[in-house]
Write a protein that holds these residues in place. Structure first.
Motif, PDB file in Angstrom:
ATOM      1  N   PHE A   1       0.844  -1.321  -0.455  1.00  0.00           N
ATOM      2  CA  PHE A   1       0.308  -0.208   0.021  1.00  0.00           C
ATOM      3  C   PHE A   1       0.821   1.345   0.290  1.00  0.00           C
ATOM      4  CE2 PHE A   1      -2.843  -3.621   1.846  1.00  0.00           C
ATOM      5  CZ  PHE A   1      -3.788  -2.701   0.877  1.00  0.00           C
ATOM      6  N   SER A   2       1.874   1.038   0.604  1.00  0.00           N
ATOM      7  CA  SER A   2       3.145   2.370   0.614  1.00  0.00           C
ATOM      8  C   SER A   2       3.513   2.353  -0.699  1.00  0.00           C
ATOM      9  CB  SER A   2       3.950   2.120   1.525  1.00  0.00           C
ATOM     10  OG  SER A   2       3.759   2.516   3.010  1.00  0.00           O
ATOM     11  N   ALA A   3       4.018   1.309  -1.495  1.00  0.00           N
ATOM     12  CA  ALA A   3       4.144   1.286  -3.068  1.00  0.00           C
ATOM     13  C   ALA A   3       2.813   2.210  -3.508  1.00  0.00           C
ATOM     14  CB  ALA A   3       4.508   0.065  -3.265  1.00  0.00           C
ATOM     15  N   LEU A   4       1.800   1.421  -3.925  1.00  0.00           N
ATOM     16  CA  LEU A   4       0.649   2.036  -4.102  1.00  0.00           C
ATOM     17  C   LEU A   4       1.048   3.156  -4.355  1.00  0.00           C
ATOM     18  CD1 LEU A   4      -1.848   1.938  -6.078  1.00  0.00           C
ATOM     19  CD2 LEU A   4      -2.679   0.409  -4.408  1.00  0.00           C
ATOM     20  N   ALA A   5       0.192   4.134  -2.803  1.00  0.00           N
ATOM     21  CA  ALA A   5       0.029   5.754  -3.034  1.00  0.00           C
ATOM     22  C   ALA A   5       0.907   5.892  -3.368  1.00  0.00           C
ATOM     23  CB  ALA A   5       0.331   5.437  -1.612  1.00  0.00           C
ATOM     24  N   TYR A   6       2.790   5.882  -3.529  1.00  0.00           N
ATOM     25  CA  TYR A   6       3.921   6.374  -3.983  1.00  0.00           C
ATOM     26  C   TYR A   6       3.648   6.335  -5.658  1.00  0.00           C
ATOM     27  CZ  TYR A   6       7.937   7.571  -6.008  1.00  0.00           C
ATOM     28  OH  TYR A   6       9.197   7.731  -6.448  1.00  0.00           O
ATOM     29  N   GLY A   7       2.688   5.287  -5.559  1.00  0.00           N
ATOM     30  CA  GLY A   7       2.536   5.548  -7.723  1.00  0.00           C
ATOM     31  C   GLY A   7       1.932   6.141  -7.613  1.00  0.00           C
ATOM     32  N   ILE A   8       0.841   6.046  -7.190  1.00  0.00           N
ATOM     33  CA  ILE A   8       0.018   6.343  -7.526  1.00  0.00           C
ATOM     34  C   ILE A   8       0.052   8.750  -7.403  1.00  0.00           C
ATOM     35  CG2 ILE A   8      -2.688   7.787  -6.536  1.00  0.00           C
ATOM     36  CD1 ILE A   8      -2.730   4.605  -5.841  1.00  0.00           C
ATOM     37  N   PHE A   9       0.467   8.920  -5.835  1.00  0.00           N
ATOM     38  CA  PHE A   9       0.319  10.505  -5.724  1.00  0.00           C
ATOM     39  C   PHE A   9       1.635  11.048  -7.121  1.00  0.00           C
ATOM     40  CE2 PHE A   9      -2.462  10.012  -2.458  1.00  0.00           C
ATOM     41  CZ  PHE A   9      -3.100  11.061  -2.710  1.00  0.00           C
ATOM     42  N   ASN A  10       2.580   9.810  -7.221  1.00  0.00           N
ATOM     43  CA  ASN A  10       3.598  10.431  -7.831  1.00  0.00           C
ATOM     44  C   ASN A  10       3.253  10.904  -9.236  1.00  0.00           C
ATOM     45  OD1 ASN A  10       6.441   9.244  -9.443  1.00  0.00           O
ATOM     46  ND2 ASN A  10       7.141  10.718  -7.849  1.00  0.00           N
ATOM     47  N   TYR A  11       2.949   9.490 -10.099  1.00  0.00           N
ATOM     48  CA  TYR A  11       2.101   9.938 -11.193  1.00  0.00           C
ATOM     49  C   TYR A  11       1.075  10.475 -11.602  1.00  0.00           C
ATOM     50  CZ  TYR A  11       5.572   6.476 -12.849  1.00  0.00           C
ATOM     51  OH  TYR A  11       7.027   5.830 -13.641  1.00  0.00           O
TER      52      TYR A  11
ATOM     53  N   VAL B   1       1.435  23.642  -4.378  1.00  0.00           N
ATOM     54  CA  VAL B   1       2.721  23.521  -3.740  1.00  0.00           C
ATOM     55  C   VAL B   1       2.091  22.881  -2.501  1.00  0.00           C
ATOM     56  CG1 VAL B   1       4.749  23.260  -1.977  1.00  0.00           C
ATOM     57  CG2 VAL B   1       4.466  24.331  -4.717  1.00  0.00           C
ATOM     58  N   ASN B   2       0.813  23.594  -2.501  1.00  0.00           N
ATOM     59  CA  ASN B   2       0.182  23.545  -0.413  1.00  0.00           C
ATOM     60  C   ASN B   2      -0.407  22.206  -0.464  1.00  0.00           C
ATOM     61  OD1 ASN B   2       2.077  25.555   0.492  1.00  0.00           O
ATOM     62  ND2 ASN B   2       0.398  27.253   1.071  1.00  0.00           N
ATOM     63  N   SER B   3      -1.239  22.819  -1.117  1.00  0.00           N
ATOM     64  CA  SER B   3      -2.504  21.268  -1.724  1.00  0.00           C
ATOM     65  C   SER B   3      -1.984  19.923  -1.903  1.00  0.00           C
ATOM     66  CB  SER B   3      -2.643  21.606  -2.684  1.00  0.00           C
ATOM     67  OG  SER B   3      -2.430  21.500  -3.771  1.00  0.00           O
ATOM     68  N   GLY B   4      -1.065  19.801  -2.434  1.00  0.00           N
ATOM     69  CA  GLY B   4      -0.371  19.030  -3.350  1.00  0.00           C
ATOM     70  C   GLY B   4       0.382  18.109  -2.156  1.00  0.00           C
ATOM     71  N   ALA B   5       1.172  19.240  -0.935  1.00  0.00           N
ATOM     72  CA  ALA B   5       1.202  18.326   0.405  1.00  0.00           C
ATOM     73  C   ALA B   5       0.568  17.875   1.292  1.00  0.00           C
ATOM     74  CB  ALA B   5       2.854  19.766   1.218  1.00  0.00           C
ATOM     75  N   VAL B   6      -0.639  18.175   1.535  1.00  0.00           N
ATOM     76  CA  VAL B   6      -2.197  18.762   2.593  1.00  0.00           C
ATOM     77  C   VAL B   6      -2.009  16.737   1.707  1.00  0.00           C
ATOM     78  CG1 VAL B   6      -4.200  19.007   3.507  1.00  0.00           C
ATOM     79  CG2 VAL B   6      -2.039  20.765   3.303  1.00  0.00           C
ATOM     80  N   ALA B   7      -2.969  16.822   0.599  1.00  0.00           N
ATOM     81  CA  ALA B   7      -2.833  15.782   0.134  1.00  0.00           C
ATOM     82  C   ALA B   7      -2.254  14.856   0.948  1.00  0.00           C
ATOM     83  CB  ALA B   7      -3.211  15.673  -0.899  1.00  0.00           C
ATOM     84  N   ALA B   8      -0.432  15.292   0.388  1.00  0.00           N
ATOM     85  CA  ALA B   8      -0.080  13.909   0.451  1.00  0.00           C
ATOM     86  C   ALA B   8       0.542  13.280   2.033  1.00  0.00           C
ATOM     87  CB  ALA B   8       1.744  14.031  -0.407  1.00  0.00           C
ATOM     88  N   ILE B   9       0.539  14.153   2.784  1.00  0.00           N
ATOM     89  CA  ILE B   9       0.161  13.805   4.262  1.00  0.00           C
ATOM     90  C   ILE B   9      -0.639  12.987   4.920  1.00  0.00           C
ATOM     91  CG2 ILE B   9       0.726  15.431   6.490  1.00  0.00           C
ATOM     92  CD1 ILE B   9       1.622  17.371   5.459  1.00  0.00           C
ATOM     93  N   ILE B  10      -1.718  13.649   4.446  1.00  0.00           N
ATOM     94  CA  ILE B  10      -3.201  12.957   4.747  1.00  0.00           C
ATOM     95  C   ILE B  10      -2.908  11.833   4.351  1.00  0.00           C
ATOM     96  CG2 ILE B  10      -5.606  12.493   4.257  1.00  0.00           C
ATOM     97  CD1 ILE B  10      -5.441  15.367   4.866  1.00  0.00           C
ATOM     98  N   MET B  11      -2.727  11.043   3.137  1.00  0.00           N
ATOM     99  CA  MET B  11      -2.414   9.833   2.889  1.00  0.00           C
ATOM    100  C   MET B  11      -1.666   9.320   3.774  1.00  0.00           C
ATOM    101  SD  MET B  11      -3.072   7.326   1.166  1.00  0.00           S
ATOM    102  CE  MET B  11      -4.757   8.491   0.028  1.00  0.00           C
ATOM    103  N   ALA B  12      -0.736   9.516   4.094  1.00  0.00           N
ATOM    104  CA  ALA B  12       0.697   8.923   4.459  1.00  0.00           C
ATOM    105  C   ALA B  12       0.082   8.949   6.121  1.00  0.00           C
ATOM    106  CB  ALA B  12       1.881   9.788   4.356  1.00  0.00           C
ATOM    107  N   ALA B  13      -0.576   9.651   6.473  1.00  0.00           N
ATOM    108  CA  ALA B  13      -1.080   9.300   7.830  1.00  0.00           C
ATOM    109  C   ALA B  13      -2.771   8.210   7.749  1.00  0.00           C
ATOM    110  CB  ALA B  13      -2.258  10.609   7.996  1.00  0.00           C
ATOM    111  N   VAL B  14      -2.960   8.306   6.836  1.00  0.00           N
ATOM    112  CA  VAL B  14      -4.250   6.776   6.275  1.00  0.00           C
ATOM    113  C   VAL B  14      -3.459   5.775   6.326  1.00  0.00           C
ATOM    114  CG1 VAL B  14      -5.463   6.487   5.226  1.00  0.00           C
ATOM    115  CG2 VAL B  14      -6.310   8.174   5.484  1.00  0.00           C
ATOM    116  N   LEU B  15      -2.568   5.899   5.855  1.00  0.00           N
ATOM    117  CA  LEU B  15      -1.615   4.678   5.796  1.00  0.00           C
ATOM    118  C   LEU B  15      -0.842   3.974   6.623  1.00  0.00           C
ATOM    119  CD1 LEU B  15       0.125   4.885   2.118  1.00  0.00           C
ATOM    120  CD2 LEU B  15      -1.797   3.415   3.202  1.00  0.00           C
ATOM    121  N   VAL B  16      -0.461   5.052   7.660  1.00  0.00           N
ATOM    122  CA  VAL B  16      -0.157   4.369   9.286  1.00  0.00           C
ATOM    123  C   VAL B  16      -1.525   3.774  10.109  1.00  0.00           C
ATOM    124  CG1 VAL B  16       1.122   5.210  11.580  1.00  0.00           C
ATOM    125  CG2 VAL B  16       1.682   6.003   9.126  1.00  0.00           C
ATOM    126  N   LEU B  17      -2.636   4.593   9.704  1.00  0.00           N
ATOM    127  CA  LEU B  17      -3.345   4.598  11.582  1.00  0.00           C
ATOM    128  C   LEU B  17      -3.926   2.476  10.592  1.00  0.00           C
ATOM    129  CD1 LEU B  17      -4.822   8.350  12.272  1.00  0.00           C
ATOM    130  CD2 LEU B  17      -3.510   6.430  13.070  1.00  0.00           C
TER     131      LEU B  17
END
Length: 517
Positions: free
Chosen positions: A50-60, A89-105
């Motif tokens: 899921f980390s690799a999937l989310a990375y690929g999604i947000f990156n591409y 830049v800010n909106s992208g960062a916020v979306a990424a941080i939220i997704m990372a938090a979801v993956l952790v929890l």
């Protein structure tokens, strides 16, 4: 951008990417030597799904969103006051941080379905790896923005060199820490490599554009529109990049090492597109975006048809050569250390059915950029949904029918279907009257490649017994003979089928002019 400039840019990027992908492949060789097709590596690959999937999604998805947006934003400025990109830049960062938090929890819940047969200790380790690698999502969004900005500014080789930075760090981490950290060294190399790569890209970006004083603004009318577009892109990338979730659900039932073997074969299949396809795509994507208007459709079609033809000309013989020499290639590249003859046999079995996807990936690389530049996101979305269903059903049926080889065959079925739909979308919307000749050109290229591959197989059957020994020297000899036969046959049959002009277009000297097919 003239045809010669496009050609020089593509070959420049391809040269850097070649070195980068060689290093990336060396990373996989080091992993194969240390971990082979082991249960430990299987566990790690399941853990980071899921980390690799989310990375690929947000990156591409981020890259596909940022390139057209930045192209139009900078064109509109035309040298006047520098555009303000902070809300983006800010909106992208916020979306990424939220997704990372979801993956952790949510890691324990997300992974339970794939780990029903794992012991408690193994399951705890899976959750741990999933959580620590979630930061890759944030790093991926930063990488996407910086890479897109530099590409739009016609800076191609420097961001491509970023992959070299990443791979050097990753290889070093695995080489020095695998004995003490186990598969944790792979996670360290991935996250640390992404961080170092972002620092590297940021240094160049700071010299290209002054972003001015920081503004914490996130939601503007412009970013709200971009969020809507980004949502569609994220869903598309989620669908396209979820194939391996299906693979890793079906693979464990066939025993230890199948997940690892699928991963190694995917690396081999994706390698050519990650060099050639990415190089062409990085150069033509901003140009697609600049010529997406109705008045520039002729230039758009010329660039697209030329790019697809060149990509197809390269992809077909590469896939044919890998099919013919799959045992020798896997043996030479991977068989050492923990990667034993059994690992080689498993990997070859899943590699061959995966090779049609190699050709399809080249078509997808060009076509999806064309579709995003043209604003046909909805068409891509519908295609992705339909093809995901093909992947899920195809994998379930084929794996029951032919065993674990059916898993990679299901991926090929889906990728080929996706490529055909995307190509048809571009042809229908941009140049329907020229579509028949264009498609016939691709069919002739495929015929030449299949016939040349069959010729190479026949020639290998005639080799003396000494050339069939299981040794590295004999394997190199068989690869060389098969490769020379295939390329010679490909050229000869291609010329017989009237592809002289298409073979000449490999140098892409007239890429930005008419289609010429």
């Amino acid at each position: 951008m003239s045809g010669g400039s496009v050609s020089r840019a593509v070959f420049g990027v391809a040269g850097v990417l070649l070195l980068s992908r060689v290093l990336g492949f060396l990373r996989e060789v080091v992993i194969a030597h240390r971990f082979g097709t082991s249960a430990q590596y299987d566990l790690y690959l399941v853990a980071i799904m899921f980390s690799a999937l989310a990375y690929g999604i947000f990156n591409y998805a981020g890259y596909y969103l940022f390139v057209p947006y930045l192209t139009r934003k900078l064109q509109a400025a035309q040298g006047s006051t520098a555009p303000d990109f902070w809300p983006l830049v800010n909106s992208g960062a916020v979306a990424a941080i939220i997704m990372a938090a979801v993956l952790v929890l949510a890691a324990p819940l997300l992974l339970r379905f794939w780990t029903v047969d794992y012991l408690a200790a193994d399951y705890a380790q899976v959750v741990f790896y999933s959580r620590i690698t979630a930061v890759a999502v944030v790093l991926g969004v930063g990488e996407a923005f910086m890479r897109a900005f530099l590409n739009v500014k016609r800076i191609y080789s420097y961001p491509a060199f970023g992959y070299i930075v990443f791979n050097l760090f990753s290889i070093g981490s695995i080489f020095f820490f695998a004995d003490s950290l186990g598969v944790s060294a792979i996670a360290l190399g991935w996250i640390g490599g992404l961080l170092v790569q972002n620092i590297y890209l940021g240094l160049r970006l700071a010299g290209v554009h002054s972003f001015g004083g920081y503004r914490p603004q996130v939601f503007t009318d412009e970013t709200k529109f971009l969020v809507t577009t980004a949502g569609a892109l994220i869903v598309i990338e989620l669908i396209n990049r979820s194939y391996f979730l299906i693979d890793r659900y079906f693979a464990p039932q066939f025993g230890e090492g199948i997940v690892s073997a699928l991963n190694y074969s995917q690396v081999l299949v994706q390698l050519p597109d990650s060099i050639v396809g990415f190089a062409i795509g990085a150069v033509v994507f901003p140009i697609f975006s600049a010529h997406s208007g109705e008045g520039d459709r002729k230039k758009f079609w010329g660039l697209y048809s030329r790019s697809i033809t060149v990509a197809f000309l390269l992809a077909v013989p590469i896939a044919g050569a890998l099919f013919v020499s799959a045992p020798e290639v896997v043996y030479l590249l991977f068989q050492r250390g923990e990667f034993d003859p059994t690992s080689t046999a498993i990997t070859v079995t899943v590699l061959r059915p995966y090779l049609p996807a190699l050709i399809a990936l080249f078509l997808v690389s060009m076509s999806i950029r064309a579709c995003y530049s043209g604003g046909w996101v909805r068409a891509v979305f519908y295609a992705a949904v339909g093809v995901f269903a093909v992947k899920a059903i195809g994998t379930a049926v084929l794996s029951r029918w032919v065993g674990y080889a059916g898993i990679s065959a299901g991926t090929s079925l889906a990728e080929v279907g996706f490529a055909l739909v995307l190509v048809a979308t571009v042809v229908r919307r941009v140049r329907p009257e020229g579509g028949r000749a264009f498609v016939w050109t691709l069919v002739r290229i495929l015929i030449a490649g299949v016939a040349a591959s069959a010729l190479a197989i026949v020639v290998l059957q005639w080799l003396p017994e000494g050339m069939r020994d299981l040794s590295r020297l004999a394997a190199v000899g068989r690869i060389a003979i098969a490769g020379i036969t295939l390329l010679a046959g490909y050229a000869m049959i291609g010329f017989m089928l009237g592809l002289r002009d298409q073979f000449g277009s490999l140098w892409m000297r007239r890429t930005a002019q008419g289609s010429g097919v």
